[in-house]
Design a protein around this motif. Structure first.
Motif, PDB file in Angstrom:
ATOM      1  N   SER A  73      10.739  73.826  38.337  1.00 21.32           N
ATOM      2  CA  SER A  73      11.171  73.347  37.020  1.00 21.32           C
ATOM      3  C   SER A  73      12.669  73.077  37.059  1.00 21.32           C
ATOM      4  CB  SER A  73      10.861  74.397  35.938  1.00 21.32           C
ATOM      5  OG  SER A  73       9.484  74.665  35.861  1.00 21.32           O
ATOM      6  N   TYR A  74      13.162  72.441  36.009  1.00 22.36           N
ATOM      7  CA  TYR A  74      14.604  72.189  35.884  1.00 22.36           C
ATOM      8  C   TYR A  74      15.269  73.376  35.192  1.00 22.36           C
ATOM      9  CZ  TYR A  74      13.725  67.308  37.110  1.00 22.36           C
ATOM     10  OH  TYR A  74      13.353  66.164  37.765  1.00 22.36           O
ATOM     11  N   PHE A  75      16.263  73.969  35.844  1.00 22.40           N
ATOM     12  CA  PHE A  75      17.052  75.062  35.287  1.00 22.40           C
ATOM     13  C   PHE A  75      18.470  74.537  35.034  1.00 22.40           C
ATOM     14  CE2 PHE A  75      14.712  79.046  37.106  1.00 22.40           C
ATOM     15  CZ  PHE A  75      13.507  78.543  36.632  1.00 22.40           C
ATOM     16  N   VAL A  76      18.909  74.606  33.793  1.00 26.42           N
ATOM     17  CA  VAL A  76      20.240  74.114  33.424  1.00 26.42           C
ATOM     18  C   VAL A  76      21.075  75.276  32.903  1.00 26.42           C
ATOM     19  CG1 VAL A  76      21.554  72.593  31.915  1.00 26.42           C
ATOM     20  CG2 VAL A  76      19.402  71.794  32.908  1.00 26.42           C
ATOM     21  N   SER A  77      22.175  75.568  33.567  1.00 29.15           N
ATOM     22  CA  SER A  77      23.042  76.682  33.167  1.00 29.15           C
ATOM     23  C   SER A  77      23.940  76.290  32.008  1.00 29.15           C
ATOM     24  CB  SER A  77      23.900  77.136  34.348  1.00 29.15           C
ATOM     25  OG  SER A  77      23.100  77.683  35.365  1.00 29.15           O
ATOM     26  N   ARG A  78      24.170  77.264  31.128  1.00 26.46           N
ATOM     27  CA  ARG A  78      25.084  77.072  30.007  1.00 26.46           C
ATOM     28  C   ARG A  78      26.045  78.251  29.954  1.00 26.46           C
ATOM     29  NH1 ARG A  78      22.970  73.579  25.953  1.00 26.46           N
ATOM     30  NH2 ARG A  78      24.900  73.972  24.829  1.00 26.46           N
ATOM     31  N   ASP A  79      27.327  77.952  29.752  1.00 24.54           N
ATOM     32  CA  ASP A  79      28.324  78.995  29.554  1.00 24.54           C
ATOM     33  C   ASP A  79      28.025  79.694  28.232  1.00 24.54           C
ATOM     34  OD1 ASP A  79      30.515  80.583  29.260  1.00 24.54           O
ATOM     35  OD2 ASP A  79      32.002  78.979  29.336  1.00 24.54           O
ATOM     36  N   ASN A  80      27.811  80.995  28.268  1.00 25.28           N
ATOM     37  CA  ASN A  80      27.407  81.724  27.071  1.00 25.28           C
ATOM     38  C   ASN A  80      28.481  82.673  26.565  1.00 25.28           C
ATOM     39  OD1 ASN A  80      25.289  81.968  25.196  1.00 25.28           O
ATOM     40  ND2 ASN A  80      24.695  83.961  26.032  1.00 25.28           N
ATOM     41  N   ASP A  81      29.701  82.533  27.059  1.00 28.90           N
ATOM     42  CA  ASP A  81      30.784  83.441  26.656  1.00 28.90           C
ATOM     43  C   ASP A  81      31.331  83.127  25.271  1.00 28.90           C
ATOM     44  OD1 ASP A  81      30.676  84.950  28.921  1.00 28.90           O
ATOM     45  OD2 ASP A  81      32.182  83.788  29.995  1.00 28.90           O
ATOM     46  N   GLY A  82      31.072  81.950  24.792  1.00 26.75           N
ATOM     47  CA  GLY A  82      31.597  81.561  23.490  1.00 26.75           C
ATOM     48  C   GLY A  82      31.786  80.059  23.441  1.00 26.75           C
ATOM     49  N   ASP A  83      31.862  79.520  22.257  1.00 25.85           N
ATOM     50  CA  ASP A  83      31.966  78.085  22.069  1.00 25.85           C
ATOM     51  C   ASP A  83      33.363  77.757  21.548  1.00 25.85           C
ATOM     52  OD1 ASP A  83      31.708  75.531  20.316  1.00 25.85           O
ATOM     53  OD2 ASP A  83      29.906  75.507  21.563  1.00 25.85           O
ATOM     54  N   TRP A  84      34.153  77.021  22.347  1.00 23.65           N
ATOM     55  CA  TRP A  84      35.544  76.741  21.976  1.00 23.65           C
ATOM     56  C   TRP A  84      35.624  75.918  20.699  1.00 23.65           C
ATOM     57  CZ3 TRP A  84      37.214  71.808  21.229  1.00 23.65           C
ATOM     58  CH2 TRP A  84      36.423  70.788  21.777  1.00 23.65           C
ATOM     59  N   PHE A  85      34.670  74.997  20.525  1.00 20.33           N
ATOM     60  CA  PHE A  85      34.667  74.117  19.358  1.00 20.33           C
ATOM     61  C   PHE A  85      34.490  74.947  18.091  1.00 20.33           C
ATOM     62  CE2 PHE A  85      32.794  71.232  16.285  1.00 20.33           C
ATOM     63  CZ  PHE A  85      33.453  70.034  16.489  1.00 20.33           C
ATOM     64  N   TYR A  86      33.528  75.858  18.138  1.00 15.54           N
ATOM     65  CA  TYR A  86      33.280  76.721  16.986  1.00 15.54           C
ATOM     66  C   TYR A  86      34.484  77.616  16.710  1.00 15.54           C
ATOM     67  CZ  TYR A  86      31.072  80.256  14.040  1.00 15.54           C
ATOM     68  OH  TYR A  86      30.768  81.106  13.019  1.00 15.54           O
ATOM     69  N   SER A  87      35.039  78.206  17.750  1.00 16.18           N
ATOM     70  CA  SER A  87      36.180  79.110  17.579  1.00 16.18           C
ATOM     71  C   SER A  87      37.367  78.378  16.959  1.00 16.18           C
ATOM     72  CB  SER A  87      36.580  79.711  18.934  1.00 16.18           C
ATOM     73  OG  SER A  87      35.545  80.484  19.477  1.00 16.18           O
ATOM     74  N   PHE A  88      37.609  77.139  17.408  1.00 14.24           N
ATOM     75  CA  PHE A  88      38.741  76.365  16.909  1.00 14.24           C
ATOM     76  C   PHE A  88      38.595  76.081  15.416  1.00 14.24           C
ATOM     77  CE2 PHE A  88      40.512  72.135  15.944  1.00 14.24           C
ATOM     78  CZ  PHE A  88      41.844  72.362  16.220  1.00 14.24           C
ATOM     79  N   TRP A  89      37.428  75.559  15.023  1.00 10.75           N
ATOM     80  CA  TRP A  89      37.239  75.191  13.626  1.00 10.75           C
ATOM     81  C   TRP A  89      37.076  76.412  12.726  1.00 10.75           C
ATOM     82  CZ3 TRP A  89      38.678  70.685  12.068  1.00 10.75           C
ATOM     83  CH2 TRP A  89      38.664  69.608  12.961  1.00 10.75           C
ATOM     84  N   SER A  90      36.533  77.490  13.275  1.00 12.13           N
ATOM     85  CA  SER A  90      36.398  78.719  12.500  1.00 12.13           C
ATOM     86  C   SER A  90      37.771  79.281  12.139  1.00 12.13           C
ATOM     87  CB  SER A  90      35.595  79.748  13.291  1.00 12.13           C
ATOM     88  OG  SER A  90      35.498  80.949  12.586  1.00 12.13           O
ATOM     89  N   THR A  91      38.715  79.198  13.062  1.00 15.08           N
ATOM     90  CA  THR A  91      40.074  79.679  12.806  1.00 15.08           C
ATOM     91  C   THR A  91      40.739  78.883  11.691  1.00 15.08           C
ATOM     92  OG1 THR A  91      40.301  80.361  15.112  1.00 15.08           O
ATOM     93  CG2 THR A  91      42.327  80.093  13.838  1.00 15.08           C
ATOM     94  N   LEU A  92      40.475  77.569  11.666  1.00 20.20           N
ATOM     95  CA  LEU A  92      41.114  76.703  10.677  1.00 20.20           C
ATOM     96  C   LEU A  92      40.444  76.746   9.314  1.00 20.20           C
ATOM     97  CD1 LEU A  92      41.905  73.489  12.788  1.00 20.20           C
ATOM     98  CD2 LEU A  92      43.487  75.289  12.073  1.00 20.20           C
ATOM     99  N   PHE A  93      39.088  76.699   9.310  1.00 22.23           N
ATOM    100  CA  PHE A  93      38.375  76.495   8.047  1.00 22.23           C
ATOM    101  C   PHE A  93      37.333  77.574   7.722  1.00 22.23           C
ATOM    102  CE2 PHE A  93      39.506  72.171   9.538  1.00 22.23           C
ATOM    103  CZ  PHE A  93      40.366  71.821   8.501  1.00 22.23           C
ATOM    104  N   GLY A  94      37.168  78.560   8.594  1.00 19.68           N
ATOM    105  CA  GLY A  94      36.190  79.608   8.328  1.00 19.68           C
ATOM    106  C   GLY A  94      34.844  79.333   8.980  1.00 19.68           C
TER     107      GLY A  94
END
Length: 503
Positions: free
Chosen positions: A208-229
């Motif tokens: 099967s196809y195995f696709v790895s994903r970085d699971n340490d955190g999402d930079w996009f979410y962290s950036f916008w969360s800091t600005l707008f909650g």
């Protein structure tokens, strides 16, 4: 005999049932509704499965509800966090008052003369309702798929299935063989190795196809969360993942050779040096012809590097006393064999184990067409949920739950008796299954038992999230969806009679 009356009955309290309860409570405040769950807990799949390492198989920003932000910054999350999230959603929105646990629905009958569904519950209760919504998933809870393995009786160890995982199973310092290469196997193998198994072998007939994903955190979410909650960040990130996921799916379908080469290269780069990628990680099918397995932080590949996990690509000849003999003649030793061989689809989708009839005629799935991915020709005042094969299930749940609210609000406003899709003249599409062009084994095994699809919309099951936003939120009701007037008695009361549309 106790008889209870409701406007809407929702069957099933997994993700889709919770979504339906929320939308009914917010968008149909006039409606008296109830959610019936046959088990003693909510959560569906997430409270049913107990095997080690079980986690989401899509990103949590689209797997979470649109109306409740997923604020944990993990892209792929374990079931414990998912259940905490689901229970928090139910309690914070005061939805538990609508849920009745241990209510196993045995039958549901629609009467055209009364324009009413009558449901019989195992505990002896009879429930009558104008509308029903089935959120029963797509697979059989009671009966997982296990092939007939020759010589199984000769094996001296234990054989288990992930769907029926023993709570007291001790696999520490044991040799384990996991049969299968899908999402369950991809989860189980590294989890069991990390938790103390002596050796874990994934035995696969084909890769099967195995696709790895970085699971340490999402930079996009962290950036916008800091600005707008968190709330704004959640909505922006949810939209980002919806668009990104759909683009990746469409690109893989349009450029299959390029997608295949890119995914295999990623897998090759993460495997140990000299690992036989061409044998063990080169699927025979295209990317997204079956569901892609997400690997958080590449944990499966890390387990390969640690040496406690290996892969054998071969067919099973027979079980022997000490393990499995493959067709090539090799013996894989095992103390425990895990048959991660997949699911059985419902025999009469989407009715699960419930006996359904319309005016005494039993429902038979192949006699009916799916309409707009959530209704069935010839089945009045009925809506069901079937999620996406290429995206988070919850995306479809939210869309259909809101769409159902719009439908029944329309009927109330216009004093209509109900709705029913009419498939007269629709030509059956013989080349597609309910999950699009997917070729997974559980779909092929049940192909002849599924509802029919047409050649084009609205009679095709859609797997395009962006187009479905248009179909469910903007597009007017089509002429194929027939609305019937609510007839009245001579005394002015509702006669509750409706002419049922043809199949």
């Amino acid at each position: 005999m106790e008889v209870q009356e409701y406007d809407v009955v929702v069957v099933g309290c997994g993700i889709s049932g919770i979504s339906a309860a929320y939308h009914l409570s917010k968008n149909c405040p006039w409606a008296k509704f109830i959610v019936l769950e046959r088990r003693s807990d909510l959560g569906g799949t997430w409270s049913l499965f107990k095997y080690p390492g079980i986690r989401s198989d899509s990103d949590m920003f689209t797997f979470g509800f649109g109306w409740r932000p997923w604020t944990n910054n993990k892209i792929i999350s374990p079931k414990e966090q998912i259940l905490e999230y689901l229970n928090g959603a139910v309690d914070d929105e005061n939805l538990r008052q609508y849920i009745k646990f241990d209510h196993n629905v045995l039958s549901a009958s629609f009467s055209s003369q009364e324009q009413t569904w009558t449901l019989q519950v195992e505990n002896g209760v009879t429930i009558r309702s104008s509308y029903v919504m089935f959120n029963t998933g797509y697979y059989q809870y009671e009966n997982p798929y296990t092939p007939e393995f020759p010589g199984k009786e000769n094996f001296s160890g234990l054989v288990v299935h992930p769907q029926l995982w023993p709570s007291d199973l001790d696999y520490s310092n044991k040799k384990v063989v996991v049969i299968g290469s899908g999402a369950t196997a991809a989860t189980l193998v590294p989890a069991m190795a990390e938790a103390g198994a002596a050796k874990v072998t994934m035995l696969q007939r084909s890769p099967s196809y195995f696709v790895s994903r970085d699971n340490d955190g999402d930079w996009f979410y962290s950036f916008w969360s800091t600005l707008f909650g968190d709330s704004v960040a959640h909505r922006m990130n949810r939209l980002r993942y919806i668009i990104y996921g759909q683009l990746m799916f469409e690109s893989a379908q349009a450029l299959p050779s390029l997608a295949r080469a890119a995914v295999i290269k990623q897998m090759r780069d993460q495997c140990p040096q000299d690992f036989d990628v061409d044998t063990h990680f080169s699927p025979k099918y295209g990317v997204w012809d079956q569901r892609v397995c997400l690997i958080p932080d590449g944990d499966f590949f890390l387990a390969l590097h640690d040496g406690k996990v290996d892969i054998v690509t071969d067919n099973i000849d027979e079980f022997v006393e000490t393990g499995i003999r493959t067709e090539s003649g090799n013996i894989i030793e095992a103390d425990i064999i895990v048959s991660a061989t997949g699911l059985n689809l419902q025999e009469n989708l989407p009715m699960s184990t419930i006996k359904v009839d319309v005016d005494g005629k039993p429902y038979n799935a192949p006699d009916h067409f799916i309409y707009r991915g959530c209704m069935l020709s010839g089945v009045p005042n009925f809506v069901f949920t079937l999620g996406y094969s290429n995206a988070g299930w919850t995306l479809k749940s939210d869309l259909i739950s809101k769409y159902m609210c719009d439908l029944i609000n329309h009927c109330k406003l216009k004093k209509l008796g109900g709705f029913c899709p009419n498939a007269a003249g629709v030509k059956e599409n013989m080349d597609r299954n309910i999950f699009g062009d997917f070729s997974s084994g559980y779909l092929l095994r049940a192909k002849e038992r599924m509802p029919k699809q047409g050649m084009s919309q609205p009679w095709l099951q859609s797997h395009n999230v962006l187009m479905d936003y248009w179909r469910y939120k903007v597009m007017p009701y089509g002429k194929e969806l027939e609305f019937q007037p609510k007839l009245v008695n001579k005394d002015g009361g509702s006669k509750r009679s409706v002419a049922v549309s043809r199949l």
